[in-house]
Write a protein that holds these residues in place. Sequence first.
Motif, short mmCIF file in Angstrom:
data_model
loop_
_atom_site.label_atom_id
_atom_site.label_comp_id
_atom_site.label_asym_id
_atom_site.label_seq_id
_atom_site.Cartn_x
_atom_site.Cartn_y
_atom_site.Cartn_z
N PHE A 29 0.80 -1.21 0.00
CA PHE A 29 0.00 0.00 0.00
C PHE A 29 0.85 1.28 0.00
CE2 PHE A 29 -2.43 3.32 2.26
CZ PHE A 29 -3.36 3.56 1.28
N PRO A 30 1.94 1.38 0.79
CA PRO A 30 2.75 2.60 0.73
C PRO A 30 3.29 2.90 -0.67
CG PRO A 30 3.30 1.37 2.70
CD PRO A 30 2.41 0.49 1.86
N ILE A 31 3.65 1.88 -1.42
CA ILE A 31 4.13 2.09 -2.79
C ILE A 31 2.98 2.58 -3.66
CG2 ILE A 31 5.06 0.97 -4.86
CD1 ILE A 31 6.73 -0.80 -2.97
N LEU A 32 1.80 1.99 -3.50
CA LEU A 32 0.63 2.44 -4.25
C LEU A 32 0.37 3.92 -4.01
CD1 LEU A 32 -1.95 -0.46 -3.75
CD2 LEU A 32 -0.70 0.11 -5.83
N LYS A 33 0.44 4.35 -2.75
CA LYS A 33 0.18 5.76 -2.43
C LYS A 33 1.15 6.68 -3.16
CE LYS A 33 -0.78 7.28 1.61
NZ LYS A 33 -0.87 7.60 3.04
N ARG A 34 2.43 6.31 -3.18
CA ARG A 34 3.42 7.17 -3.84
C ARG A 34 3.20 7.23 -5.35
NH1 ARG A 34 6.74 4.70 0.11
NH2 ARG A 34 7.63 3.21 -1.35
N ILE A 35 2.96 6.09 -5.97
CA ILE A 35 2.74 6.07 -7.42
C ILE A 35 1.45 6.81 -7.77
CG2 ILE A 35 2.24 4.57 -9.41
CD1 ILE A 35 4.16 2.51 -8.12
N HIS A 36 0.40 6.60 -7.00
CA HIS A 36 -0.88 7.26 -7.23
C HIS A 36 -0.69 8.78 -7.21
CE1 HIS A 36 -5.04 8.53 -6.17
NE2 HIS A 36 -5.37 7.52 -6.95
N ARG A 37 0.02 9.28 -6.21
CA ARG A 37 0.27 10.72 -6.10
C ARG A 37 1.09 11.22 -7.28
NH1 ARG A 37 4.75 12.50 -4.07
NH2 ARG A 37 5.03 10.77 -2.63
N ARG A 38 2.10 10.47 -7.66
CA ARG A 38 2.97 10.90 -8.75
C ARG A 38 2.26 10.89 -10.10
NH1 ARG A 38 7.79 7.56 -5.86
NH2 ARG A 38 8.46 9.27 -4.51
N LEU A 39 1.37 9.95 -10.31
CA LEU A 39 0.59 9.94 -11.55
C LEU A 39 -0.31 11.18 -11.61
CD1 LEU A 39 -0.44 6.20 -11.95
CD2 LEU A 39 0.94 7.55 -13.55
N GLN A 40 -0.90 11.56 -10.48
CA GLN A 40 -1.74 12.76 -10.44
C GLN A 40 -0.94 14.03 -10.70
OE1 GLN A 40 -5.15 12.79 -7.47
NE2 GLN A 40 -3.74 11.29 -6.56
N GLN A 41 0.36 13.98 -10.39
CA GLN A 41 1.23 15.13 -10.64
C GLN A 41 1.70 15.19 -12.09
OE1 GLN A 41 4.26 14.33 -7.71
NE2 GLN A 41 3.26 15.58 -6.15
N GLY A 42 1.30 14.20 -12.88
CA GLY A 42 1.65 14.20 -14.30
C GLY A 42 2.87 13.38 -14.66
N ASN A 43 3.40 12.64 -13.71
CA ASN A 43 4.55 11.78 -14.01
C ASN A 43 4.12 10.57 -14.83
OD1 ASN A 43 6.93 12.89 -12.47
ND2 ASN A 43 5.43 12.76 -10.82
N SER A 44 5.05 10.05 -15.60
CA SER A 44 4.80 8.81 -16.34
C SER A 44 5.83 7.78 -15.90
CB SER A 44 4.87 9.05 -17.85
OG SER A 44 6.14 9.53 -18.21
#
Length: 113
Positions: A29-44
């Motif tokens: 879950f902690p990894i999911l949270k980081r990736i989820h946030r980064r995708l919302q910031q426009g990262n690919s």
Amino acid sequence: MIEITYEEVKEFLLETEFSYQPGQIEISFPILKRIHRRLQQGNSFNAIKIISGRIVDGHHRYICHQLLDLIPETITGGANSSQVKVTWKEINLTRVDYDDAHTRRLFAERYDK
């Protein structure tokens, strides 16, 4: 920015019909949270690797794309022939962070704005 909760992700895994099946039995879950946030910031991120309809690399990225209703890039590839045959409903969503401090720092330097 939308922040996901453990309970929301657990329910999402139980109720969603996915195009690809998992090739591992546990998700952090902690990894999911980081990736989820980064995708919302426009990262690919790198493409999700698929063999015979199963993910061999990119489980966390795949789930986050699905949560955000985004279509991830996928490629055929990977050498993981010892995949387990499970469904998303059987996945263990853990609160354990697989990334160590060094790895978290490297990803933060690369993705966090």
